[in-house]
Design a protein around this motif. Structure first.
Motif, mmCIF file in Angstrom:
data_model
loop_
_atom_site.group_PDB
_atom_site.id
_atom_site.type_symbol
_atom_site.label_atom_id
_atom_site.label_comp_id
_atom_site.label_asym_id
_atom_site.label_seq_id
_atom_site.Cartn_x
_atom_site.Cartn_y
_atom_site.Cartn_z
ATOM 1 N N THR D 116 0.835 -1.199 0.000
ATOM 2 C CA THR D 116 0.000 0.000 0.000
ATOM 3 C C THR D 116 0.869 1.248 0.000
ATOM 4 O OG1 THR D 116 -1.592 -1.213 1.347
ATOM 5 C CG2 THR D 116 -1.852 1.187 1.237
ATOM 6 N N LEU D 117 1.887 1.220 0.826
ATOM 7 C CA LEU D 117 2.787 2.369 0.911
ATOM 8 C C LEU D 117 3.472 2.624 -0.424
ATOM 9 C CD1 LEU D 117 4.151 4.475 2.774
ATOM 10 C CD2 LEU D 117 5.935 2.772 3.202
ATOM 11 N N ASP D 118 3.906 1.560 -1.042
ATOM 12 C CA ASP D 118 4.594 1.684 -2.327
ATOM 13 C C ASP D 118 3.657 2.293 -3.374
ATOM 14 O OD1 ASP D 118 6.659 1.403 -4.167
ATOM 15 O OD2 ASP D 118 6.048 -0.626 -4.727
ATOM 16 N N ARG D 119 2.431 1.805 -3.412
ATOM 17 C CA ARG D 119 1.444 2.354 -4.357
ATOM 18 C C ARG D 119 1.173 3.820 -4.054
ATOM 19 N NH1 ARG D 119 -1.226 -2.331 -3.914
ATOM 20 N NH2 ARG D 119 -2.510 -1.489 -2.250
ATOM 21 N N GLY D 122 4.192 5.809 -4.958
ATOM 22 C CA GLY D 122 4.412 5.754 -6.389
ATOM 23 C C GLY D 122 3.379 6.548 -7.168
ATOM 24 N N SER D 123 2.177 6.634 -6.641
ATOM 25 C CA SER D 123 1.127 7.337 -7.382
ATOM 26 C C SER D 123 1.026 8.800 -6.971
ATOM 27 C CB SER D 123 -0.222 6.649 -7.143
ATOM 28 O OG SER D 123 -0.604 6.805 -5.790
ATOM 29 N N HIS D 124 1.794 9.188 -5.990
ATOM 30 C CA HIS D 124 1.757 10.607 -5.597
ATOM 31 C C HIS D 124 2.281 11.460 -6.740
ATOM 32 C CE1 HIS D 124 2.102 14.274 -3.265
ATOM 33 N NE2 HIS D 124 3.324 14.407 -3.761
ATOM 34 N N ILE D 125 1.466 12.435 -7.129
ATOM 35 C CA ILE D 125 1.889 13.352 -8.185
ATOM 36 C C ILE D 125 2.345 14.644 -7.540
ATOM 37 C CG2 ILE D 125 1.153 14.601 -10.240
ATOM 38 C CD1 ILE D 125 -1.093 12.448 -10.486
ATOM 39 N N SER D 126 3.638 14.852 -7.577
ATOM 40 C CA SER D 126 4.132 16.105 -7.014
ATOM 41 C C SER D 126 3.723 17.260 -7.910
ATOM 42 C CB SER D 126 5.659 16.087 -6.905
ATOM 43 O OG SER D 126 6.098 17.381 -6.535
ATOM 44 N N ASN D 127 3.268 18.299 -7.276
ATOM 45 C CA ASN D 127 2.909 19.518 -8.004
ATOM 46 C C ASN D 127 3.906 20.608 -7.643
ATOM 47 O OD1 ASN D 127 1.529 21.309 -9.531
ATOM 48 N ND2 ASN D 127 -0.392 21.222 -8.366
ATOM 49 N N GLY D 128 5.159 20.169 -7.507
ATOM 50 C CA GLY D 128 6.235 21.134 -7.230
ATOM 51 C C GLY D 128 6.021 21.852 -5.928
ATOM 52 N N MET D 129 6.219 23.147 -5.922
ATOM 53 C CA MET D 129 6.100 23.882 -4.661
ATOM 54 C C MET D 129 4.647 24.033 -4.214
ATOM 55 S SD MET D 129 6.390 25.954 -7.387
ATOM 56 C CE MET D 129 7.978 26.762 -7.607
ATOM 57 N N HIS D 130 3.699 23.634 -5.064
ATOM 58 C CA HIS D 130 2.291 23.753 -4.686
ATOM 59 C C HIS D 130 1.856 22.640 -3.728
ATOM 60 C CE1 HIS D 130 1.435 26.751 -7.852
ATOM 61 N NE2 HIS D 130 2.343 26.094 -8.526
ATOM 62 N N SER D 131 2.382 21.455 -3.930
ATOM 63 C CA SER D 131 1.884 20.300 -3.174
ATOM 64 C C SER D 131 2.767 19.993 -1.975
ATOM 65 C CB SER D 131 1.836 19.071 -4.088
ATOM 66 O OG SER D 131 3.118 18.824 -4.645
ATOM 67 N N VAL D 132 2.198 19.270 -1.054
ATOM 68 C CA VAL D 132 2.977 18.745 0.067
ATOM 69 C C VAL D 132 3.461 17.354 -0.335
ATOM 70 C CG1 VAL D 132 2.940 18.066 2.483
ATOM 71 C CG2 VAL D 132 1.619 20.062 1.721
ATOM 72 N N ASP D 133 4.737 17.218 -0.568
ATOM 73 C CA ASP D 133 5.268 15.925 -0.998
ATOM 74 C C ASP D 133 5.760 15.146 0.218
ATOM 75 O OD1 ASP D 133 4.741 16.723 -3.580
ATOM 76 O OD2 ASP D 133 6.754 17.525 -3.901
ATOM 77 N N PRO D 134 5.510 13.833 0.219
ATOM 78 C CA PRO D 134 5.984 13.011 1.343
ATOM 79 C C PRO D 134 7.509 13.071 1.440
ATOM 80 C CG PRO D 134 4.553 11.746 -0.137
ATOM 81 C CD PRO D 134 4.810 13.050 -0.800
ATOM 82 N N GLU D 135 7.993 13.196 2.637
ATOM 83 C CA GLU D 135 9.443 13.174 2.859
ATOM 84 C C GLU D 135 9.829 12.093 3.873
ATOM 85 O OE1 GLU D 135 10.010 18.002 2.121
ATOM 86 O OE2 GLU D 135 10.563 17.134 4.055
ATOM 87 N N CYS D 136 8.852 11.592 4.592
ATOM 88 C CA CYS D 136 9.134 10.714 5.715
ATOM 89 C C CYS D 136 7.937 9.780 5.918
ATOM 90 C CB CYS D 136 9.338 11.596 6.946
ATOM 91 S SG CYS D 136 9.555 10.737 8.496
ATOM 92 N N VAL D 137 8.226 8.574 6.368
ATOM 93 C CA VAL D 137 7.175 7.631 6.741
ATOM 94 C C VAL D 137 7.321 7.345 8.237
ATOM 95 C CG1 VAL D 137 6.335 5.254 6.436
ATOM 96 C CG2 VAL D 137 7.068 6.603 4.440
#
Lengths: 339, 339, 339, 339
Positions: D116-119, D122-137
């Protein structure tokens, strides 16, 4: 034709003229000028109640500064998972809210349903100082998927908020398109329905760069002004924000622009459906989300049409956004011109 | 004549034209447009080195976002007590700096002296994780009291910063006036002297609303862009920020405007001194701080001249600020016209 | 003998016994246990008024969490430049205060004088949302230089605060030593003088680790509890904080310990003066700041006496701190034993 | 018998003795004492690799301070919706993380599954500085529902983190119970599996109040120490944290206590099942979530058994937590004694 967003459109002539007209004389800074001092009256007339207007230059600023007065550092803001404040504004809500947390919920076509909200708030078990308890609800009008809350829907959400002691915020980056679609009075979907703060968008609908924070509760003014200043959003040449806003609401320019954009979107929907596309949601404002096959997408691109894929809806989904200056006749002739 | 600040001046024609020229066509948002993509090259040419340009709409935003990459949440920013970031930007440095603290020091005419700075940094006793240790020095050019650091002074400060491992920030809200006063290359008082980040002001000197964060260290780009977005300062119609900046630096408009303002300030100084005022500081840029008696102050007010008392300098102290459009001939004739 | 700080001392027997007594049975967590529920009553009796007690494990936490309810994110906390919150708590005030800023002022022997404070607050020119306006005053009792505000001095500061609409915070890490030195009722230098919140130190004076936030204004409870929890300072085994505090105030243990430490400091002063040292300030509590020459300092070190140089007072200045367990007879015999 | 939480248990004798043993002599503060200086070596031996140990007094502090070095102010922390950091720590992650955002995902029995984590990543679409991108689990071991990740499961999650460039945090408030349940080496489910930072709980398992932040990456030390100090979590009498931790790991006390609690939980499960209850999850550590009817619940309450309803699992769901001192024989005889 560029449908990638309404923010690709230029300034509309009336607003450009208003800016140019401010270029003759000196004026006091930071909102002490004549134009800025007209804002509260102009928007109070527009909304039919006393409001306080705090202009900023971006929709994100309007949302973040506007929300900051409605939630404590320990509280939560309930919003749709697809809300712009949740998806596209970085960690801004926590930033301006000194830690406040977004609590996402689901709903069809990016809309929160009053029943769902009521259940969500009613079933929330506060764990005292341990838990993040909802303090505010935020809805977007028109929504991130181009749909529009009708008057009864906003009223129902307002009632749920009142029942549970929640403040109500409205992200109105495309508020004009919603009012134009509903053909209602702006009061009907704001303060009369229980909205405390509205971000009233103008940038996407013809302005250079201005969105107004509309406070329906005057007690919020002091905090909101301080938050705006600290965030770096208080313009020295504040009159240029005011001039844009005054031109925007004069003679219903905001509604005329929005009606044009909405009409263009309807025409575009028809043209695309004629070519085989299907709408993902019933389009109500100026945004159109459609499904189409690769062949059609390619033919549109080959014809110089610009639009964006929208993966969160599906692999064959795309967004088209119309603006105040979208060429309606050309749009209507798309099936012929592309063939 | 309104000398209350340079921010009372309107947009200058070249910049208004540049804005109007952007009103014909669509352009990609958020800096992906053609004009925005020219910024790095234009400013790299201007500064004679590779720079990264991040425009925002206010000077406060340029300072706060620009500083945010130079100091940790536990660190200090050394600045003059009278610095704008210390006196006039609310708690913005701590806000954008996740807690970072301003450490005020003294110096004549709002200038930090390299020797004082060296002593201050050299005598600072770090108490490990208990104390707030300086990580960055911020100077204002030209200063809050209208004075200008000469090339050697900035270089000396830069050397002290290097010696103590400090980053160096320059608040250049009136950077153009300083360069015009010094008749130097902009590189001489920035990267060649060790400046890491400059807020390059345009708003006060003829723009509608744009100040550019100039990064001389490209590694700062990512943090600075994220900080700008989260703060709500990333314009969707980014091209209008870019268009202003490009017009501002084209054909030396920024320096022509600044030279005009500086010349007006010199003429105003002469006129006021002729009427009995005395300069509080040697005026070098476009700001003039003077002492004068109540009678003269009243006669100026009666003649419709607008200016501000400046209590932090003294009870008989006043500030006059000239701008790109100040009427030099009228200023010269003040002693005659007021009598 | 170790005089480097009172925090080098161990737990005193009464408090250790209280901890051990809690090790027999189960108890509800997070303050719902019997001991925790006695705190408000115990301290209300001690202070002669209704108070709310919120214990944390460190003095820094007591200061930061306690202050957080007294200042807005845009406001200032006036304190002495040498205040612990300004010098030794990292950027904690801005952290817990969502940006709030420390505004340092001067005064002899780390004390704020009411007249100075009055002038400072009276001459502050608010610049509206641009400036950081003072909202709170923080004093330390006893001070960072071992001096003590007498009852009239605290009252005078309280009056100035009331006059200017400021909240009043007291850092009482060594509050017991001040009360012991003044031989006053704790009410006299707290709520009767206008103090809104007190951090009531126990850690340095015999506890393992507990300082209590005392709220004299019950409306602050909710915010303070939320701030404590969010900061990670709400103990699950809360009873161990409560047990320490209850033992600390039972049978005047806090005052007995403090009197011992103060008496030891007086004896130490006498011994050191006999050997040629001079007090930098009139020592009133348990801290002693003295000047002495290198020879004496070396002889003390050779005898195994531990103490710290204190550069902020002077190159020949040193600090000695006595505690609840300092050996008074040995201290008295120092001149003989060292010779 | 009180099963409402393991935090209702008192200090265990070995740790109380260690505290008492520290009550004889003076010791340097803030971690400079002998006991504190043994921590890194003791835990490096325990984990079989060089670690840095930063003790704090609460599990929330260990989580928040520990996480703060693994995520930027603009980044996201992926965790299970039911994670303690998401449900029970107020807005603490955003507070210590300068805005960092929690991104909740689902999984059975409060466990994140590697697939689930991998999906999700993997499916997270970064929107650059607009989105909050995962950095840590962040995962909890043992989990909030009493289950335990086995060695392979942690390793699989670690692999997914490495693949996607995520840091990995483990909330080990009940780490001892997990190690005892798995009968593995603590290295197997931490650094060997890719864990960067572990909060190593002791409070619930016999200590007075101490949880250790274990840094497997020494570069995190500086930030983490500064974050601890600023948060008010650096003890002056640091030796009392160290003494607890050293006693806790000496002679496997931590595992002996945990084994006892786990065994008690197994016995309790058996007794409750004998009386008609059913386990909601396979209990692996010391927490037991069961379904039972009102009659049984009432009979247990009548017999003086304390436990808590757990609405998030169901209306007939309850939690029982065993501790290092739970009376196993009494637990076994429950079916007889209650009847």
């Amino acid at each position: 034709m560029n449908f990638s967003s309404d923010n690709v459109s230029p300034i509309c002539p009336e607003i450009l003229n208003a800016i140019a007209a401010e270029s003759e004389s000196a004026a006091l800074p930071y909102g002490a000028d004549d134009k800025s001092r007209q804002l509260d009256a102009a928007f109070s007339a527009l909304f039919g109640t006393d409001v306080c207007v705090i202009p900023v230059a971006t929709g994100t600023a309007a949302n973040l500064v506007g929300l900051s007065g409605l939630v404590s550092p320990f509280g939560g803001v309930v919003c749709h998972h697809h809300a712009h404040i949740n998806m596209t504004e970085s960690t801004g809500v926590a930033f301006y809210g000194s830690g406040a947390k977004l609590l996402g919920i689901d709903g069809p076509s990016a809309k929160i349903e009053a029943d769902t909200l009521d259940r969500c708030l009613g079933s929330h078990i506060s764990n005292g100082m341990h838990s993040v308890d909802p303090e505010c609800v935020a809805i977007t009008q028109s929504t991130e998927f181009g749909t529009v809350y009708d008057v009864a829907e906003v009223q129902a959400i307002g009632n749920v908020c009142q029942k549970h002691g929640m403040r109500l915020f409205m992200d109105g980056a495309r508020f004009a398109n919603a009012v134009a679609a509903l053909d209602c009075h702006p009061a009907d979907i704001t303060w009369k329905a229980g909205v405390d703060v509205l971000s009233f968008g103008a940038t996407k609908n013809g302005a250079l760069a201005v969105d107004a924070i509309i406070l329906f509760d005057p007690k919020l003014r002091r905090h909101t002004e301080k938050s705006r200043k600290r965030g770096g959003h208080l313009f020295s040449k504040h009159r240029y924000l005011a001039a844009q806003l005054l031109a925007y609401v004069q003679d219903d320019l905001w509604l005329r622009n929005a009606r044009h954009a909405n009409e263009a979107a309807k025409a575009l929907q028809k043209s695309l459906e004629n070519m085989g596309a299907t709408a993902a949601f019933p389009p109500q404002g100026n945004e159109l989300f459609i499904h189409m096959n690769d062949d059609l997408a390619q033919r549109l691109r080959d014809a110089g049409i610009v639009f964006r894929p929208w993966a969160s809806i599906g692999p064959d989904a795309y967004r088209f956004v119309c603006a105040w200056n979208s060429p309606i006749e050309l749009i209507k002739s798309l099936p012929q011109s592309i063939g």
